[in-house]
Design a protein around this motif. Structure first.
Motif, PDB file in Angstrom:
ATOM      1  N   TRP A  97       0.822  -1.208   0.000  1.00  0.00           N
ATOM      2  CA  TRP A  97       0.000   0.000   0.000  1.00  0.00           C
ATOM      3  C   TRP A  97       0.861   1.266   0.000  1.00  0.00           C
ATOM      4  CZ3 TRP A  97      -4.081   2.046  -1.560  1.00  0.00           C
ATOM      5  CH2 TRP A  97      -4.586   3.223  -1.020  1.00  0.00           C
ATOM      6  N   LEU A  98       1.994   1.279   0.719  1.00  0.00           N
ATOM      7  CA  LEU A  98       2.879   2.444   0.700  1.00  0.00           C
ATOM      8  C   LEU A  98       3.465   2.669  -0.690  1.00  0.00           C
ATOM      9  CD1 LEU A  98       4.764   2.008   4.102  1.00  0.00           C
ATOM     10  CD2 LEU A  98       3.007   3.701   3.532  1.00  0.00           C
ATOM     11  N   LEU A  99       3.841   1.598  -1.360  1.00  0.00           N
ATOM     12  CA  LEU A  99       4.357   1.734  -2.724  1.00  0.00           C
ATOM     13  C   LEU A  99       3.259   2.201  -3.679  1.00  0.00           C
ATOM     14  CD1 LEU A  99       6.590  -1.478  -2.866  1.00  0.00           C
ATOM     15  CD2 LEU A  99       7.356   0.893  -2.643  1.00  0.00           C
ATOM     16  N   GLU A 100       2.069   1.697  -3.488  1.00  0.00           N
ATOM     17  CA  GLU A 100       0.950   2.115  -4.338  1.00  0.00           C
ATOM     18  C   GLU A 100       0.632   3.595  -4.117  1.00  0.00           C
ATOM     19  OE1 GLU A 100      -2.262   2.175  -6.974  1.00  0.00           O
ATOM     20  OE2 GLU A 100      -0.560   0.809  -6.762  1.00  0.00           O
ATOM     21  N   LYS A 101       0.741   4.078  -2.864  1.00  0.00           N
ATOM     22  CA  LYS A 101       0.516   5.496  -2.600  1.00  0.00           C
ATOM     23  C   LYS A 101       1.556   6.362  -3.297  1.00  0.00           C
ATOM     24  CE  LYS A 101      -0.442   6.904   1.531  1.00  0.00           C
ATOM     25  NZ  LYS A 101      -0.388   7.073   2.994  1.00  0.00           N
ATOM     26  N   LEU A 102       2.803   5.899  -3.304  1.00  0.00           N
ATOM     27  CA  LEU A 102       3.828   6.632  -4.053  1.00  0.00           C
ATOM     28  C   LEU A 102       3.493   6.703  -5.537  1.00  0.00           C
ATOM     29  CD1 LEU A 102       7.167   5.368  -2.423  1.00  0.00           C
ATOM     30  CD2 LEU A 102       6.246   7.695  -2.340  1.00  0.00           C
ATOM     31  N   SER A 103       3.048   5.589  -6.065  1.00  0.00           N
ATOM     32  CA  SER A 103       2.714   5.540  -7.484  1.00  0.00           C
ATOM     33  C   SER A 103       1.545   6.470  -7.800  1.00  0.00           C
ATOM     34  CB  SER A 103       2.386   4.102  -7.885  1.00  0.00           C
ATOM     35  OG  SER A 103       1.962   4.036  -9.223  1.00  0.00           O
ATOM     36  N   ARG A 104       0.523   6.477  -6.936  1.00  0.00           N
ATOM     37  CA  ARG A 104      -0.626   7.335  -7.196  1.00  0.00           C
ATOM     38  C   ARG A 104      -0.262   8.807  -7.050  1.00  0.00           C
ATOM     39  NH1 ARG A 104      -5.906   4.367  -4.409  1.00  0.00           N
ATOM     40  NH2 ARG A 104      -5.503   2.275  -5.246  1.00  0.00           N
ATOM     41  N   ARG A 105       0.605   9.126  -6.090  1.00  0.00           N
ATOM     42  CA  ARG A 105       1.027  10.505  -5.911  1.00  0.00           C
ATOM     43  C   ARG A 105       1.806  10.997  -7.141  1.00  0.00           C
ATOM     44  NH1 ARG A 105       3.376   9.828  -1.351  1.00  0.00           N
ATOM     45  NH2 ARG A 105       1.528  10.251  -0.077  1.00  0.00           N
ATOM     46  N   ALA A 106       2.563  10.109  -7.733  1.00  0.00           N
ATOM     47  CA  ALA A 106       3.339  10.489  -8.918  1.00  0.00           C
ATOM     48  C   ALA A 106       2.476  10.580 -10.170  1.00  0.00           C
ATOM     49  CB  ALA A 106       4.462   9.477  -9.144  1.00  0.00           C
ATOM     50  N   ALA A 107       1.321   9.905 -10.159  1.00  0.00           N
ATOM     51  CA  ALA A 107       0.477   9.862 -11.354  1.00  0.00           C
ATOM     52  C   ALA A 107      -0.617  10.913 -11.309  1.00  0.00           C
ATOM     53  CB  ALA A 107      -0.142   8.463 -11.487  1.00  0.00           C
ATOM     54  N   SER A 108      -0.364  12.062 -10.748  1.00  0.00           N
ATOM     55  CA  SER A 108      -1.339  13.146 -10.730  1.00  0.00           C
ATOM     56  C   SER A 108      -1.490  13.700 -12.146  1.00  0.00           C
ATOM     57  CB  SER A 108      -0.880  14.232  -9.763  1.00  0.00           C
ATOM     58  OG  SER A 108       0.386  14.725 -10.135  1.00  0.00           O
ATOM     59  N   PRO A 109      -2.523  14.537 -12.416  1.00  0.00           N
ATOM     60  CA  PRO A 109      -2.740  15.057 -13.774  1.00  0.00           C
ATOM     61  C   PRO A 109      -1.504  15.748 -14.350  1.00  0.00           C
ATOM     62  CG  PRO A 109      -4.626  15.556 -12.376  1.00  0.00           C
ATOM     63  CD  PRO A 109      -3.583  14.956 -11.493  1.00  0.00           C
ATOM     64  N   GLY A 110      -1.166  15.413 -15.569  1.00  0.00           N
ATOM     65  CA  GLY A 110      -0.011  15.974 -16.249  1.00  0.00           C
ATOM     66  C   GLY A 110       1.278  15.221 -16.004  1.00  0.00           C
ATOM     67  N   ARG A 111       1.253  14.179 -15.186  1.00  0.00           N
ATOM     68  CA  ARG A 111       2.452  13.399 -14.898  1.00  0.00           C
ATOM     69  C   ARG A 111       2.113  11.921 -15.041  1.00  0.00           C
ATOM     70  NH1 ARG A 111       4.754  15.251  -9.285  1.00  0.00           N
ATOM     71  NH2 ARG A 111       2.589  14.855  -8.639  1.00  0.00           N
ATOM     72  N   SER A 112       3.135  11.098 -15.080  1.00  0.00           N
ATOM     73  CA  SER A 112       2.933   9.659 -15.274  1.00  0.00           C
ATOM     74  C   SER A 112       3.790   8.882 -14.291  1.00  0.00           C
ATOM     75  CB  SER A 112       3.277   9.248 -16.715  1.00  0.00           C
ATOM     76  OG  SER A 112       4.654   9.479 -16.978  1.00  0.00           O
ATOM     77  N   ALA A 113       3.333   7.654 -14.002  1.00  0.00           N
ATOM     78  CA  ALA A 113       4.071   6.769 -13.097  1.00  0.00           C
ATOM     79  C   ALA A 113       3.965   5.350 -13.628  1.00  0.00           C
ATOM     80  CB  ALA A 113       3.511   6.854 -11.680  1.00  0.00           C
ATOM     81  N   GLU A 114       5.033   4.566 -13.414  1.00  0.00           N
ATOM     82  CA  GLU A 114       5.065   3.195 -13.921  1.00  0.00           C
ATOM     83  C   GLU A 114       5.761   2.301 -12.905  1.00  0.00           C
ATOM     84  OE1 GLU A 114       6.660   0.698 -17.840  1.00  0.00           O
ATOM     85  OE2 GLU A 114       7.342   2.766 -17.445  1.00  0.00           O
ATOM     86  N   MET A 115       5.185   1.115 -12.685  1.00  0.00           N
ATOM     87  CA  MET A 115       5.794   0.115 -11.815  1.00  0.00           C
ATOM     88  C   MET A 115       6.397  -0.975 -12.680  1.00  0.00           C
ATOM     89  SD  MET A 115       3.439  -0.618  -8.472  1.00  0.00           S
ATOM     90  CE  MET A 115       3.275   0.571  -7.160  1.00  0.00           C
ATOM     91  N   VAL A 116       7.665  -1.296 -12.417  1.00  0.00           N
ATOM     92  CA  VAL A 116       8.342  -2.348 -13.185  1.00  0.00           C
ATOM     93  C   VAL A 116       9.040  -3.286 -12.211  1.00  0.00           C
ATOM     94  CG1 VAL A 116       8.650  -0.867 -15.215  1.00  0.00           C
ATOM     95  CG2 VAL A 116      10.430  -0.941 -13.442  1.00  0.00           C
ATOM     96  N   GLY A 117       9.435  -4.424 -12.734  1.00  0.00           N
ATOM     97  CA  GLY A 117      10.226  -5.362 -11.965  1.00  0.00           C
ATOM     98  C   GLY A 117       9.474  -6.043 -10.833  1.00  0.00           C
ATOM     99  N   ILE A 118       8.154  -6.148 -10.933  1.00  0.00           N
ATOM    100  CA  ILE A 118       7.373  -6.786  -9.868  1.00  0.00           C
ATOM    101  C   ILE A 118       7.565  -8.296  -9.957  1.00  0.00           C
ATOM    102  CG2 ILE A 118       5.078  -7.081  -8.876  1.00  0.00           C
ATOM    103  CD1 ILE A 118       4.261  -4.462 -10.192  1.00  0.00           C
ATOM    104  N   ALA A 119       7.977  -8.920  -8.869  1.00  0.00           N
ATOM    105  CA  ALA A 119       8.160 -10.368  -8.849  1.00  0.00           C
ATOM    106  C   ALA A 119       6.807 -11.063  -8.987  1.00  0.00           C
ATOM    107  CB  ALA A 119       8.848 -10.786  -7.544  1.00  0.00           C
ATOM    108  N   ASP A 120       6.843 -12.268  -9.543  1.00  0.00           N
ATOM    109  CA  ASP A 120       5.604 -13.005  -9.787  1.00  0.00           C
ATOM    110  C   ASP A 120       4.833 -13.270  -8.496  1.00  0.00           C
ATOM    111  OD1 ASP A 120       6.161 -13.007 -12.459  1.00  0.00           O
ATOM    112  OD2 ASP A 120       7.079 -15.011 -12.460  1.00  0.00           O
ATOM    113  N   ASN A 121       5.558 -13.548  -7.406  1.00  0.00           N
ATOM    114  CA  ASN A 121       4.863 -13.860  -6.152  1.00  0.00           C
ATOM    115  C   ASN A 121       4.283 -12.617  -5.473  1.00  0.00           C
ATOM    116  OD1 ASN A 121       7.530 -13.049  -5.813  1.00  0.00           O
ATOM    117  ND2 ASN A 121       7.691 -13.960  -3.771  1.00  0.00           N
TER     118      ASN A 121
END
Length: 378
Positions: A65-89
């Motif tokens: 949830w903390l990582l998701e909050k960072l991602s959402r904060r970065a994805a505000s209007p006019g900006r973009s955010a991307e998560m990569v390298g997520i392990a399968d588990n």
């Protein structure tokens, strides 16, 4: 592998790369919150943020949830955010967290009109079957209660029966006479107006007499009784159901059908033929007044023409319908009253349903009787 959680921030032009590492779990909550706060300013200044989770060794709901909050904060209007390298588990957990508190509804499916019509038809069929079952159940309960009264005549609640006769019979006479008088007058006026073109004014009396005695007299009275007394029955029983008075009767060992329903239905069956007779007389009188003042036909001629046009058979056909119509109105009104739930909205809905069903069934019953009497030559 790191035993302590870390969050590395690497600026890249207008972008920012975040690399969380180590165990992002609830045991390290203080450390994780401090790391998240430390990069908040960098996240707000960056146009693009890449969150590389390849270095995360452990992850639970708090860390996700903390990582998701960072991602959402970065994805505000006019900006973009991307998560990569997520392990399968960890992918399933991140997918679940990503759906939390999302306010963008999924697009509504395009309705299929054919399936909607089939759904409505099926629902109407199920509802009709339920209504028929309830009607037959109430009819059977009334029949059993009547048998009990025939075995023990003293169990008849005569006071309640007389009171209901006063309410739905005696008090209804003025409005019934007024409405049927006007109906008879209108039929006669229209008859004289149209038959005069063909020089057949005398046939207006035939039309008034036959229509009033066979069809319209009892039908109009039955519709008025359904709207006046049927709705009152539904509202009374519905209010008693809401206040749990019917349950109290059952607790005291009294049958609600014997106490509440049978006197009301019996009063309807007795009163409706009388009201239909009074209504027919009022309608014929209204037609006679119009014949005198609009059609220049004296009372003696009007009465003589009535003698030629109508017979006892016409009167019998109309009166024989009245008890059956009364029975239908009473059963529908009482059964709808017992179906009221614990709200005023339900009471209003069932009262409206009672009147609509009663009027519909009365008209259908009148049509069935018309076919029956025509087939036996009456």
């Amino acid at each position: 592998m790191n035993s302590e959680p870390m969050l590395l921030a690497t600026p890249s032009g207008a972008g920012l790369e975040l690399r969380p590492e180590g165990p992002w779990i609830a045991a390290n909550v203080s450390k994780l919150e401090a790391l998240s706060q430390s990069v908040r300013a960098d996240v707000h200044r960056s146009k693009t943020v890449t969150l590389d989770m390849a270095g995360v060794s452990e992850l639970d709901t708090l860390g996700a949830w903390l990582l998701e909050k960072l991602s959402r904060r970065a994805a505000s209007p006019g900006r973009s955010a991307e998560m990569v390298g997520i392990a399968d588990n960890f992918r399933g957990l991140m997918d679940e967290v990503r759906r939390v508190n999302r306010h963008n509804p999924l697009p509504a499916p395009v309705p299929n009109p054919i399936l909607d019509r089939l759904h409505d038809l099926g629902k109407s069929t199920v509802d009709a079957r339920e209504d028929i079952a309830i009607f037959l159940q109430m009819l059977g309960a009334l029949f059993m209660s009547l048998i009990g009264i025939l075995r023990r005549p003293r169990s008849l609640r005569l006071t309640s029966l007389v009171y209901q006769l006063y309410r739905i019979g005696w008090q209804a006479i003025p409005i019934v006479m007024l409405i049927t008088f006007l109906i008879g007058a209108i039929i006669a006026q229209q008859g004289f107006f149209h038959f005069r073109r063909f020089g057949a004014e005398s046939y207006t009396v035939d039309m008034v007499g036959i229509l009033v005695l066979r069809e319209l007299g009892v039908l109009i009275v039955a519709i008025m009784v359904a709207g006046r007394s049927g709705s009152a029955y539904t509202a009374e029983l519905g209010s008693m159901k809401m206040r749990e008075e019917i349950d109290a009767l059952s607790t005291m060992g009294l049958d609600p059908v014997d106490v509440l329903i049978l006197p009301r239905v019996a009063a309807l069956v007795i009163a409706l033929p009388i009201l239909a007779f009074i209504g027919a007389i009022a309608a014929l009188y209204g037609g006679g007044l119009v014949a005198q003042f609009y059609g220049d036909m004296g009372p003696a001629i009007y009465i003589a023409r009535l003698h030629e046009a109508i017979s006892v058979t016409h009167f019998e056909v109309g009166i024989l319908k009245a008890p059956f119509m009364a029975l239908v109105i009473g059963i529908v009104a009482c059964s709808e009253g017992l179906r009221v739930k614990g709200s005023a909205e339900s009471l209003g809905r069932q009262t409206t349903t009672s009147v609509v069903k009663s009027i519909f069934l009365v008209i259908v019953l009148d049509g069935l009787f018309a076919i029956f009497f025509a087939s036996i030559g009456m």
